[in-house]
Design a protein around this motif. Structure first.
Motif, short mmCIF file in Angstrom:
data_model
loop_
_atom_site.label_atom_id
_atom_site.label_comp_id
_atom_site.label_asym_id
_atom_site.label_seq_id
_atom_site.Cartn_x
_atom_site.Cartn_y
_atom_site.Cartn_z
N ARG A 1 31.00 -30.24 22.30
CA ARG A 1 29.93 -29.34 22.73
C ARG A 1 29.74 -29.40 24.24
O ARG A 1 30.13 -30.36 24.90
N GLN B 1 26.75 -35.58 30.71
CA GLN B 1 26.05 -36.77 30.22
C GLN B 1 26.87 -38.04 30.48
O GLN B 1 26.31 -39.09 30.83
N HIS C 1 16.38 -39.10 25.00
CA HIS C 1 15.78 -38.46 23.83
C HIS C 1 16.91 -38.30 22.83
O HIS C 1 17.85 -37.53 23.05
N TYR C 2 16.81 -39.06 21.73
CA TYR C 2 17.93 -39.22 20.80
C TYR C 2 17.57 -38.71 19.41
O TYR C 2 16.51 -39.03 18.88
N VAL C 3 18.48 -37.90 18.85
CA VAL C 3 18.28 -37.40 17.50
C VAL C 3 18.76 -38.47 16.53
O VAL C 3 19.96 -38.75 16.44
N VAL D 1 13.56 -36.62 16.81
CA VAL D 1 13.98 -36.95 18.16
C VAL D 1 13.13 -38.13 18.64
O VAL D 1 11.90 -38.06 18.68
N LYS E 1 12.31 -41.09 21.57
CA LYS E 1 12.39 -41.40 23.00
C LYS E 1 12.59 -42.90 23.13
O LYS E 1 11.82 -43.69 22.60
N SER F 1 26.70 -37.21 21.77
CA SER F 1 26.44 -35.82 21.39
C SER F 1 25.04 -35.64 20.81
O SER F 1 24.53 -34.52 20.76
N ARG F 2 24.40 -36.74 20.39
CA ARG F 2 23.06 -36.67 19.82
C ARG F 2 21.97 -37.00 20.83
O ARG F 2 20.79 -37.08 20.48
N GLU G 1 19.75 -35.67 23.59
CA GLU G 1 19.32 -34.36 24.07
C GLU G 1 19.01 -34.38 25.57
O GLU G 1 19.29 -33.41 26.27
N GLN G 2 18.43 -35.49 26.04
CA GLN G 2 18.07 -35.59 27.45
C GLN G 2 18.35 -37.01 27.95
O GLN G 2 18.23 -37.97 27.19
#
Length: 321
Positions: free
Chosen positions: A136, A142, A159-161, A169, A171, A204-205, A207-208
């Motif tokens: 992706r 990243q 911020h992790y899924v 999500v 933090k 990949s998981r 987000e920030q």
């Protein structure tokens, strides 16, 4: 390991020149006495190290000395070039490009005088492309952020899924220590201040990522030479599963199972019985194959797969035709 530290010291002096005992002891996390013993070992190995006193002093490899490139054969340098090229394709950083150019230069010099017809290194017998298909957008950016965070020994907020049924999500404040490429998936090993332990995060998981000014603390961490599967990552129950692959699905069967495990059916299908962990990954993989694979046993796995397929179908019942 001592040999790793000795090689690291030699490479550092070759690249940087004069290096102080204090800098070396901090970098390799050993005492100054250990560094002095390492210098004696390096000198005894035939690499002349000069010690300079004073505030600007330190250790330096004699300027007239140069490591003979023929410590490595052309084939060995070719292997190094292939590995460096694969790493550069994955990271695309100025550092990996500089490394690639240096190895290419050494390889070209070593090949001077070879007859092209006799040089099987004129083409690349091995190609490593570590840049995965279908990755992706944003992964490389990243990776750059995390590499900078590791190099500068900083903390970061991510911020992790999370995985699992909730998939929320979260933090987390972390101290990244290593990037790991396993197959075609990137991970970061980091100390999690919430869990108070080192954890693996799939990049990949994330987000920030936000780098912090706070410095990371020196910590003992598990040494990873390779990323082996940990059974606690899957809650599935191991059991013997029998799968029947249609003729069109034989390539997928070949990806996962050695042909010695196959039982060829008269209609061209392939039947395979093997022990698998029945978990979310297995159900997701089987569903992704649609009607090209049939679970022949155990019945409870087939029933659960059927239930999930019906649930998916129910989402589309009210679509306009």
């Amino acid at each position: 390991m001592k040999i790793d530290r000795l090689l690291g010291i030699i490479v550092l002096m070759l690249n940087k020149g004069r290096v102080s005992a204090r800098e070396l002891s901090e970098r390799f996390e050993v005492s100054s006495k250990t560094i002095y013993r390492d210098m004696d070992t390096i000198s005894q190995a035939g690499i002349p190290v000069v010690a300079y006193p004073g505030l600007s002093g330190g250790f330096e490899i004699m300027k007239s000395f140069m490591i003979d490139r023929y410590w490595l054969s052309v084939e060995e340098m070719g292997s190094l070039f292939t590995a460096a090229k694969g790493i550069h394709q994955a990271l695309g950083s100025p550092e990996t490009k500089a490394l690639l150019d240096k190895i290419q230069n050494l390889l070209n010099k070593a090949k001077v005088g070879r007859i092209p017809e006799e040089d099987h290194m004129a083409f690349e017998p091995l190609i490593m492309d570590l840049n995965p298909w279908g990755q992706r957008e944003g992964i490389r950016e990243q990776l750059d952020l995390l590499r900078a965070c590791i190099a500068q020994k900083q903390r970061a907020i991510i911020h992790y899924v999370s995985s699992g049924a909730d998939s929320v999500v979260r933090k987390r404040e972390v101290e990244p220590v290593s990037l790991i490429l396993k197959g075609n998936v990137w991970y970061v090993q980091a100390y999690c201040l919430y869990r108070k332990d080192h954890r693996l995060f799939r990049i990949s998981r994330i987000e920030q990522i936000k780098l912090l000014e706070t410095r990371a603390q020196p910590r003992l961490r598990p040494q990873l030479d390779a990323l082996s599967w940990n059974s606690v990552w899957s809650e599935g129950m191991p059991c013997t599963v029998t799968l029947r692959f249609t003729p069109s699905a034989r390539p997928r069967a070949a990806d996962w199972f050695h042909p010695e495990r196959w039982i060829e059916a008269a209609d061209g299908s392939v039947v395979i019985s093997t022990v698998l962990k029945v978990d979310e990954w297995l159900y997701g993989t089987l569903l992704s194959m649609g009607d090209t694979v049939l679970v022949e046993g155990p019945s409870w796995v087939a029933e659960e797969l059927s239930r999930r397929a019906k649930k998916i179908a129910a989402q589309y019942r009210n679509l306009d035709t």
